[in-house]
Design an enzyme around this catalytic site. Sequence first.
Site, PDB file in Angstrom:
ATOM      1  NE  ARG A 174      -3.621  -2.406   0.095  1.00  0.00           N
ATOM      2  CZ  ARG A 174      -3.222  -3.519  -0.538  1.00  0.00           C
ATOM      3  NH1 ARG A 174      -2.145  -3.505  -1.302  1.00  0.00           N
ATOM      4  NH2 ARG A 174      -3.921  -4.623  -0.454  1.00  0.00           N
ATOM      5  CB  SER A 227      -8.283  -1.244   4.936  1.00  0.00           C
ATOM      6  OG  SER A 227      -8.827  -2.465   4.526  1.00  0.00           O
ATOM      7  CD  GLU A 297      -5.035   0.183   2.925  1.00  0.00           C
ATOM      8  OE1 GLU A 297      -4.730  -0.779   3.662  1.00  0.00           O
ATOM      9  OE2 GLU A 297      -5.727   0.049   1.902  1.00  0.00           O
TER      10      GLU A 297
HETATM   11  C1  LIG Z   1     -15.349   0.358   0.157  1.00  0.00           C
HETATM   12  C2  LIG Z   1     -13.881   0.477  -0.141  1.00  0.00           C
HETATM   13  C3  LIG Z   1     -13.136  -0.663  -0.339  1.00  0.00           C
HETATM   14  C4  LIG Z   1     -11.764  -0.567  -0.621  1.00  0.00           C
HETATM   15  N1  LIG Z   1     -11.054  -1.712  -0.828  1.00  0.00           N
HETATM   16  C5  LIG Z   1      -9.746  -1.637  -1.156  1.00  0.00           C
HETATM   17  C6  LIG Z   1      -8.991  -2.833  -1.402  1.00  0.00           C
HETATM   18  O1  LIG Z   1      -9.494  -3.933  -1.377  1.00  0.00           O
HETATM   19  N2  LIG Z   1      -7.682  -2.694  -1.696  1.00  0.00           N
HETATM   20  C7  LIG Z   1      -7.062  -1.472  -1.768  1.00  0.00           C
HETATM   21  O2  LIG Z   1      -5.871  -1.412  -2.066  1.00  0.00           O
HETATM   22  N3  LIG Z   1      -7.757  -0.335  -1.530  1.00  0.00           N
HETATM   23  C8  LIG Z   1      -9.064  -0.391  -1.236  1.00  0.00           C
HETATM   24  N4  LIG Z   1      -9.774   0.762  -0.999  1.00  0.00           N
HETATM   25  C9  LIG Z   1      -9.064   2.059  -1.006  1.00  0.00           C
HETATM   26  C10 LIG Z   1      -8.969   2.757  -2.367  1.00  0.00           C
HETATM   27  O3  LIG Z   1      -9.979   2.347  -3.258  1.00  0.00           O
HETATM   28  C11 LIG Z   1      -7.611   2.549  -3.008  1.00  0.00           C
HETATM   29  O4  LIG Z   1      -6.565   2.978  -2.163  1.00  0.00           O
HETATM   30  C12 LIG Z   1      -7.479   3.314  -4.331  1.00  0.00           C
HETATM   31  O5  LIG Z   1      -6.282   2.940  -4.945  1.00  0.00           O
HETATM   32  C13 LIG Z   1      -7.526   4.837  -4.167  1.00  0.00           C
HETATM   33  O6  LIG Z   1      -7.764   5.406  -5.445  1.00  0.00           O
HETATM   34  P1  LIG Z   1      -8.525   6.800  -5.592  1.00  0.00           P
HETATM   35  O7  LIG Z   1      -8.645   7.099  -7.032  1.00  0.00           O
HETATM   36  O8  LIG Z   1      -9.782   6.785  -4.830  1.00  0.00           O
HETATM   37  O9  LIG Z   1      -7.472   7.767  -4.918  1.00  0.00           O
HETATM   38  P2  LIG Z   1      -7.788   9.053  -3.996  1.00  0.00           P
HETATM   39  O10 LIG Z   1      -8.389   8.581  -2.717  1.00  0.00           O
HETATM   40  O11 LIG Z   1      -8.511  10.065  -4.777  1.00  0.00           O
HETATM   41  O12 LIG Z   1      -6.313   9.543  -3.721  1.00  0.00           O
HETATM   42  C14 LIG Z   1      -5.422   8.763  -2.962  1.00  0.00           C
HETATM   43  C15 LIG Z   1      -4.002   9.258  -3.231  1.00  0.00           C
HETATM   44  O13 LIG Z   1      -3.668   8.952  -4.582  1.00  0.00           O
HETATM   45  C16 LIG Z   1      -3.174  10.113  -5.234  1.00  0.00           C
HETATM   46  N5  LIG Z   1      -3.558  10.066  -6.649  1.00  0.00           N
HETATM   47  C17 LIG Z   1      -4.794   9.870  -7.164  1.00  0.00           C
HETATM   48  N6  LIG Z   1      -4.740   9.918  -8.511  1.00  0.00           N
HETATM   49  C18 LIG Z   1      -3.449  10.160  -8.845  1.00  0.00           C
HETATM   50  C19 LIG Z   1      -2.752  10.330 -10.077  1.00  0.00           C
HETATM   51  N7  LIG Z   1      -3.363  10.251 -11.272  1.00  0.00           N
HETATM   52  N8  LIG Z   1      -1.416  10.558 -10.039  1.00  0.00           N
HETATM   53  C20 LIG Z   1      -0.768  10.640  -8.851  1.00  0.00           C
HETATM   54  N9  LIG Z   1      -1.366  10.493  -7.656  1.00  0.00           N
HETATM   55  C21 LIG Z   1      -2.694  10.255  -7.657  1.00  0.00           C
HETATM   56  C22 LIG Z   1      -3.856  11.265  -4.513  1.00  0.00           C
HETATM   57  O14 LIG Z   1      -3.099  12.472  -4.657  1.00  0.00           O
HETATM   58  C23 LIG Z   1      -3.873  10.773  -3.088  1.00  0.00           C
HETATM   59  O15 LIG Z   1      -2.654  11.095  -2.452  1.00  0.00           O
HETATM   60  C24 LIG Z   1     -11.141   0.702  -0.703  1.00  0.00           C
HETATM   61  C25 LIG Z   1     -11.901   1.859  -0.507  1.00  0.00           C
HETATM   62  C26 LIG Z   1     -13.274   1.762  -0.225  1.00  0.00           C
HETATM   63  C27 LIG Z   1     -14.068   3.008  -0.045  1.00  0.00           C
END
Ligand SMILES: Cc1cc2nc3c(=O)[nH]c(=O)nc-3n(C[C@H](O)[C@H](O)[C@H](O)COP(=O)(O)OP(=O)(O)OC[C@H]3O[C@@H](n4cnc5c(N)ncnc54)[C@H](O)[C@@H]3O)c2cc1C
Length: 305
Positions: A174, A227, A297
């Site tokens: 992560r 998480s 996380e």
């Molecule tokens: C119900 C639920 C279940 C989940 N299950 C999982 C799981 O099973 N496994 C898991 O790993 N995660 C899980 N997550 C967490 C999440 O979906 C992941 O961490 C995902 O990768 C975050 O992506 P995001 O687009 O929402 O990023 P955001 O939350 O919008 O941003 C997170 C970080 O990524 C950076 N970022 C976003 N886009 C870019 C880009 N294009 N370039 C550079 N940096 C960027 C942002 O600046 C920020 O620092 C879950 C979340 C929820 C709500």
Amino acid sequence: MSWRTKSKLDWLRTLPGLAEEEPLDSRNSFGIGGPAEFFLELGKAEAIEKTIAGAKTREIPYLLLGAGTNLLIADRGVEGLVIRVVNRDFHVAGTRVRAAAGLKMMRLARIAADANLRGFEFAIGVPGTVGGAVYQNAGSWGKELSEVLVEADGFSPGSGKKTWTPIELKLGYRTSALREGALKGSLVVSATIQLDRGDGEEAKRLMAKLTRERNETQPIKTKNCGSVFKNPPGDSAGRLVQAAGLKGLREGKALVSQQHGNFIINEGGATADDVRRLIERIQAEVGRRFNMQLETEVELVGRWK
Ligand SMILES: Cc1cc2nc3c(=O)[nH]c(=O)nc-3n(C[C@H](O)[C@H](O)[C@H](O)COP(=O)(O)OP(=O)(O)OC[C@H]3O[C@@H](n4cnc5c(N)ncnc54)[C@H](O)[C@@H]3O)c2cc1C
């Protein structure tokens, strides 16, 4: 000293589509947090690159936003410029797929299955975007992005366009060099994954099964961030929270899920301060009882007191 000089504010206000004091609570899965001081939604890589290069040169703080599924945004909002990345195109070539950063991982999992490709079914559990998944090396059911990622195209203000290998990205549990390392502040433009040829219908059946299992074990229908804590080596954060008797613990409208100890739920009207206090209480209690430091996380961003 504040960065808000007249010339910097004037530059920001020349950006097409710029909004000011734009609410962010509707743009993250927790449904929490104050506004973005300045906000843009951009779908073209060149436009995002130009904007972050301009912000960096002028020392204007900026934050890239994907689907907002791994963020706890402060009640006082985010200083500077928030750019929501919404490029969503993709290209399938044989067993490789290149996907733009704004495409949802779940959508990409279905695209792969439609193309009779296997090995990306795990992504059906990740509600975030491809960009957020590279940043975080997202994973599920024992698999993570690093296992299929060939390379990511990106942009670093100062050094320009880059193609990063997984080694350069330093993908870990992560985390990556984007989250904690030399690539902080860089933009992921797209990611290329390598999959295996296989039966797409079987992939869809597996994804349906994984989704059913998730619905039974996690409070998926609530407002949450997935998480909250990383699993410590050899253990699970959810198990530790449960063993410490902390399920059902609350601060204001933020509640530790009864269904899964590693989830905090916004029951409606929870503040970021509520969630943060709950996180700190859990860390203190798990630390006291098991001598274990739970690391978050979820990422805390914005103007905290
Ligand atoms: C119900 C639920 C279940 C989940 N299950 C999982 C799981 O099973 N496994 C898991 O790993 N995660 C899980 N997550 C967490 C999440 O979906 C992941 O961490 C995902 O990768 C975050 O992506 P995001 O687009 O929402 O990023 P955001 O939350 O919008 O941003 C997170 C970080 O990524 C950076 N970022 C976003 N886009 C870019 C880009 N294009 N370039 C550079 N940096 C960027 C942002 O600046 C920020 O620092 C879950 C979340 C929820 C709500």
